[in-house]
Design a protein around this motif. Structure first.
Motif, PDB file in Angstrom:
ATOM      1  N   TYR A 134       0.844  -1.198   0.000  1.00 53.02           N
ATOM      2  CA  TYR A 134       0.000   0.000   0.000  1.00 53.02           C
ATOM      3  C   TYR A 134       0.873   1.239   0.000  1.00 53.02           C
ATOM      4  CZ  TYR A 134      -3.541   3.332   1.759  1.00 53.02           C
ATOM      5  OH  TYR A 134      -4.384   4.405   1.926  1.00 53.02           O
ATOM      6  N   SER A 135       0.786   2.012  -1.066  1.00 53.22           N
ATOM      7  CA  SER A 135       1.519   3.277  -1.134  1.00 53.22           C
ATOM      8  C   SER A 135       0.656   4.346  -0.483  1.00 53.22           C
ATOM      9  CB  SER A 135       1.824   3.647  -2.585  1.00 53.22           C
ATOM     10  OG  SER A 135       2.527   4.863  -2.649  1.00 53.22           O
ATOM     11  N   ALA A 136       0.808   4.499   0.814  1.00 50.65           N
ATOM     12  CA  ALA A 136      -0.107   5.340   1.592  1.00 50.65           C
ATOM     13  C   ALA A 136       0.316   6.800   1.679  1.00 50.65           C
ATOM     14  CB  ALA A 136      -0.219   4.770   3.008  1.00 50.65           C
ATOM     15  N   PHE A 137       1.450   7.147   1.114  1.00 49.05           N
ATOM     16  CA  PHE A 137       2.015   8.481   1.327  1.00 49.05           C
ATOM     17  C   PHE A 137       1.139   9.606   0.776  1.00 49.05           C
ATOM     18  CE2 PHE A 137       5.585   5.569   1.491  1.00 49.05           C
ATOM     19  CZ  PHE A 137       6.292   6.022   2.586  1.00 49.05           C
ATOM     20  N   GLY A 138       0.608   9.408  -0.433  1.00 49.15           N
ATOM     21  CA  GLY A 138      -0.180  10.462  -1.058  1.00 49.15           C
ATOM     22  C   GLY A 138      -1.394  10.839  -0.235  1.00 49.15           C
ATOM     23  N   ALA A 139      -1.935   9.901   0.520  1.00 49.69           N
ATOM     24  CA  ALA A 139      -3.128  10.163   1.327  1.00 49.69           C
ATOM     25  C   ALA A 139      -2.856  11.171   2.433  1.00 49.69           C
ATOM     26  CB  ALA A 139      -3.644   8.857   1.925  1.00 49.69           C
ATOM     27  N   PRO A 158       7.614   3.137 -14.934  1.00 44.80           N
ATOM     28  CA  PRO A 158       7.404   4.477 -14.394  1.00 44.80           C
ATOM     29  C   PRO A 158       5.950   4.932 -14.362  1.00 44.80           C
ATOM     30  CG  PRO A 158       8.426   4.581 -16.571  1.00 44.80           C
ATOM     31  CD  PRO A 158       8.469   3.151 -16.142  1.00 44.80           C
ATOM     32  N   LYS A 159       5.169   4.561 -15.361  1.00 42.36           N
ATOM     33  CA  LYS A 159       3.781   5.041 -15.417  1.00 42.36           C
ATOM     34  C   LYS A 159       2.910   4.381 -14.355  1.00 42.36           C
ATOM     35  CE  LYS A 159       3.539   6.644 -20.202  1.00 42.36           C
ATOM     36  NZ  LYS A 159       5.002   6.748 -20.382  1.00 42.36           N
ATOM     37  N   LYS A 160       3.003   3.073 -14.229  1.00 45.80           N
ATOM     38  CA  LYS A 160       2.214   2.370 -13.221  1.00 45.80           C
ATOM     39  C   LYS A 160       2.682   2.712 -11.814  1.00 45.80           C
ATOM     40  CE  LYS A 160      -1.019   0.002 -15.280  1.00 45.80           C
ATOM     41  NZ  LYS A 160      -2.456   0.264 -14.953  1.00 45.80           N
ATOM     42  N   ALA A 161       3.994   2.895 -11.654  1.00 51.80           N
ATOM     43  CA  ALA A 161       4.526   3.278 -10.351  1.00 51.80           C
ATOM     44  C   ALA A 161       3.984   4.653  -9.958  1.00 51.80           C
ATOM     45  CB  ALA A 161       6.049   3.297 -10.388  1.00 51.80           C
ATOM     46  N   GLU A 163       1.232   6.047 -11.018  1.00 53.96           N
ATOM     47  CA  GLU A 163      -0.200   5.914 -10.739  1.00 53.96           C
ATOM     48  C   GLU A 163      -0.440   5.389  -9.318  1.00 53.96           C
ATOM     49  OE1 GLU A 163      -4.045   3.208 -12.166  1.00 53.96           O
ATOM     50  OE2 GLU A 163      -2.290   3.365 -13.468  1.00 53.96           O
ATOM     51  N   MET A 164       0.324   4.376  -8.939  1.00 52.07           N
ATOM     52  CA  MET A 164       0.172   3.805  -7.598  1.00 52.07           C
ATOM     53  C   MET A 164       0.457   4.844  -6.524  1.00 52.07           C
ATOM     54  SD  MET A 164       1.968   0.394  -6.007  1.00 52.07           S
ATOM     55  CE  MET A 164       1.618  -0.123  -4.313  1.00 52.07           C
ATOM     56  N   ALA A 166       0.453   8.283  -6.958  1.00 53.86           N
ATOM     57  CA  ALA A 166      -0.445   9.434  -7.066  1.00 53.86           C
ATOM     58  C   ALA A 166      -1.802   9.175  -6.437  1.00 53.86           C
ATOM     59  CB  ALA A 166      -0.610   9.818  -8.537  1.00 53.86           C
ATOM     60  N   PHE A 167      -2.320   7.949  -6.610  1.00 50.11           N
ATOM     61  CA  PHE A 167      -3.661   7.628  -6.118  1.00 50.11           C
ATOM     62  C   PHE A 167      -3.643   6.803  -4.832  1.00 50.11           C
ATOM     63  CE2 PHE A 167      -4.245   8.395 -10.682  1.00 50.11           C
ATOM     64  CZ  PHE A 167      -5.277   9.318 -10.649  1.00 50.11           C
ATOM     65  N   SER A 168      -2.469   6.693  -4.199  1.00 50.49           N
ATOM     66  CA  SER A 168      -2.347   5.923  -2.950  1.00 50.49           C
ATOM     67  C   SER A 168      -3.003   4.552  -3.089  1.00 50.49           C
ATOM     68  CB  SER A 168      -2.973   6.697  -1.784  1.00 50.49           C
ATOM     69  OG  SER A 168      -2.311   7.917  -1.579  1.00 50.49           O
ATOM     70  N   GLN A 169      -2.593   3.817  -4.119  1.00 51.53           N
ATOM     71  CA  GLN A 169      -3.218   2.548  -4.430  1.00 51.53           C
ATOM     72  C   GLN A 169      -2.646   1.382  -3.637  1.00 51.53           C
ATOM     73  OE1 GLN A 169      -2.593   2.229  -8.667  1.00 51.53           O
ATOM     74  NE2 GLN A 169      -4.451   3.373  -9.163  1.00 51.53           N
ATOM     75  N   ARG A 170      -3.451   0.331  -3.575  1.00 46.95           N
ATOM     76  CA  ARG A 170      -3.013  -0.942  -3.020  1.00 46.95           C
ATOM     77  C   ARG A 170      -2.645  -1.880  -4.168  1.00 46.95           C
ATOM     78  NH1 ARG A 170      -7.162  -2.582   1.897  1.00 46.95           N
ATOM     79  NH2 ARG A 170      -7.063  -0.596   3.037  1.00 46.95           N
ATOM     80  N   LEU A 171      -1.626  -2.679  -3.956  1.00 45.76           N
ATOM     81  CA  LEU A 171      -1.232  -3.687  -4.935  1.00 45.76           C
ATOM     82  C   LEU A 171      -1.423  -5.042  -4.266  1.00 45.76           C
ATOM     83  CD1 LEU A 171      -0.037  -3.524  -7.823  1.00 45.76           C
ATOM     84  CD2 LEU A 171       2.192  -4.004  -6.829  1.00 45.76           C
ATOM     85  N   PRO A 172      -2.511  -5.757  -4.616  1.00 41.32           N
ATOM     86  CA  PRO A 172      -2.807  -7.026  -3.958  1.00 41.32           C
ATOM     87  C   PRO A 172      -1.784  -8.103  -4.270  1.00 41.32           C
ATOM     88  CG  PRO A 172      -4.301  -6.654  -5.796  1.00 41.32           C
ATOM     89  CD  PRO A 172      -3.520  -5.397  -5.624  1.00 41.32           C
ATOM     90  N   ALA A 173      -1.757  -9.128  -3.436  1.00 36.22           N
ATOM     91  CA  ALA A 173      -0.755 -10.195  -3.549  1.00 36.22           C
ATOM     92  C   ALA A 173      -0.739 -10.816  -4.941  1.00 36.22           C
ATOM     93  CB  ALA A 173      -1.029 -11.266  -2.497  1.00 36.22           C
ATOM     94  N   GLU A 174      -1.901 -11.074  -5.498  1.00 43.85           N
ATOM     95  CA  GLU A 174      -1.971 -11.704  -6.821  1.00 43.85           C
ATOM     96  C   GLU A 174      -1.260 -10.851  -7.862  1.00 43.85           C
ATOM     97  OE1 GLU A 174      -5.333 -13.373 -10.010  1.00 43.85           O
ATOM     98  OE2 GLU A 174      -5.942 -12.396  -8.148  1.00 43.85           O
TER      99      GLU A 174
END
Length: 263
Positions: A134-139, A158-161, A163-164, A166-174
């Motif tokens: 979880y990239s929680a920093f942006g929040a 770089p683009k997906k990184a 996005e993750m 910028a939007f404080s996204q979660r990256l699930p295990a799968e």
């Protein structure tokens, strides 16, 4: 075994098991835990009986990131956070990264913020089905640190990184397994037992191969093929002259399992 308070440290079958142990706050990192993690990794590195290191989190989550409730003197001063990162966080990531022995992160629940960086800094990663980075920093209007930008960009691009982040996204295990961030995803109830079994098998492999190949992979990550070819040629001599190579070759011809000693 050792007198840690914010974590536990055990050695079993040549495996050092370092478990962050503040489950009431999802193993968020305070000053004590940062200090004890450094000490635990140094202890495991220097212990000749240890061949593999596991990093895990007690309770329902791997690590929720930095402990934001901790009051630190001087935090109102300009440059405070830069100094703190340089003094405590970066050396911890480097210690994990530079340890010649293989390190496996055992991720359950959330690996958020710097907790995700700790997981990514390890050489191998096993996750439970319900785990996520979880990239929680942006929040909270911060940026990832501890090398997170490099780790995420290496696997996501770089683009997906971006996005993750910028939007404080979660990256699930799968998804982590799909992009190569995680090696294995297992049932939650089997996470620790599967991790220990995997580590046990890894500990039986040639220690010199594990350490030298780790060194080469890190050194050649941003270099060209010529650099890699020369690095391999030089370090192969170290392996070639080792007692373990003699034992491995002898065992091969004798059709038996080799007994490696890391010498």
């Amino acid at each position: 075994m050792s007198n840690f308070e914010a974590l536990t440290y055990d050695v079993d079958n040549s495996i050092a098991i370092i478990t962050m142990n503040r489950p009431e706050v999802r193993n968020s990192l305070n000053k004590q835990m940062r200090s004890e993690l450094m000490a635990a990794f140094k202890q495991a590195r220097e212990d000749s009986q240890v061949r593999v290191i596991l990093l895990a989190g007690a309770g329902k989550g791997f690590c929720a990131g930095a402990d934001l409730s901790e009051i630190t003197p001087g935090s109102d001063k300009d440059g405070f956070i830069t100094d703190l990162i340089r003094r405590e966080y970066n050396p911890l990531i480097k210690t994990i990264n530079d340890t010649p022995k293989p390190v496996i992160s055992v991720v359950n629940g959330a690996a958020a913020g710097i907790g995700g960086t700790l997981a990514m800094a390890c050489d191998l990663m096993i996750m439970s089905e319900d785990a996520f980075l979880y990239s929680a920093f942006g929040a909270i209007s911060l940026i990832p640190d501890g090398g997170s930008h490099k780790f995420l960009q290496s696997y996501l691009g770089p683009k997906k990184a971006y996005e993750m982040i910028a939007f404080s996204q979660r990256l699930p295990a799968e998804q982590c397994e799909k992009v190569g961030l995680a090696n294995r995803v297992v049932a939650s109830e089997n996470l620790l037992s599967d991790a220990l079994e995997w580590a046990k098998t890894l500990a039986e492999q040639a220690p010199m191969t594990l350490s030298l190949s780790k060194e080469i992979l890190q050194a050649t990550a941003t270099e060209d093929l010529d650099f890699c070819l020369e690095k391999e040629a030089v370090l192969q001599n170290t392996a070639y002259r080792s007692q373990d190579f003699k034992e491995g070759a002898k065992a091969f011809f004798e059709k038996r399992k080799p007994e490696f000693k890391g010498l």
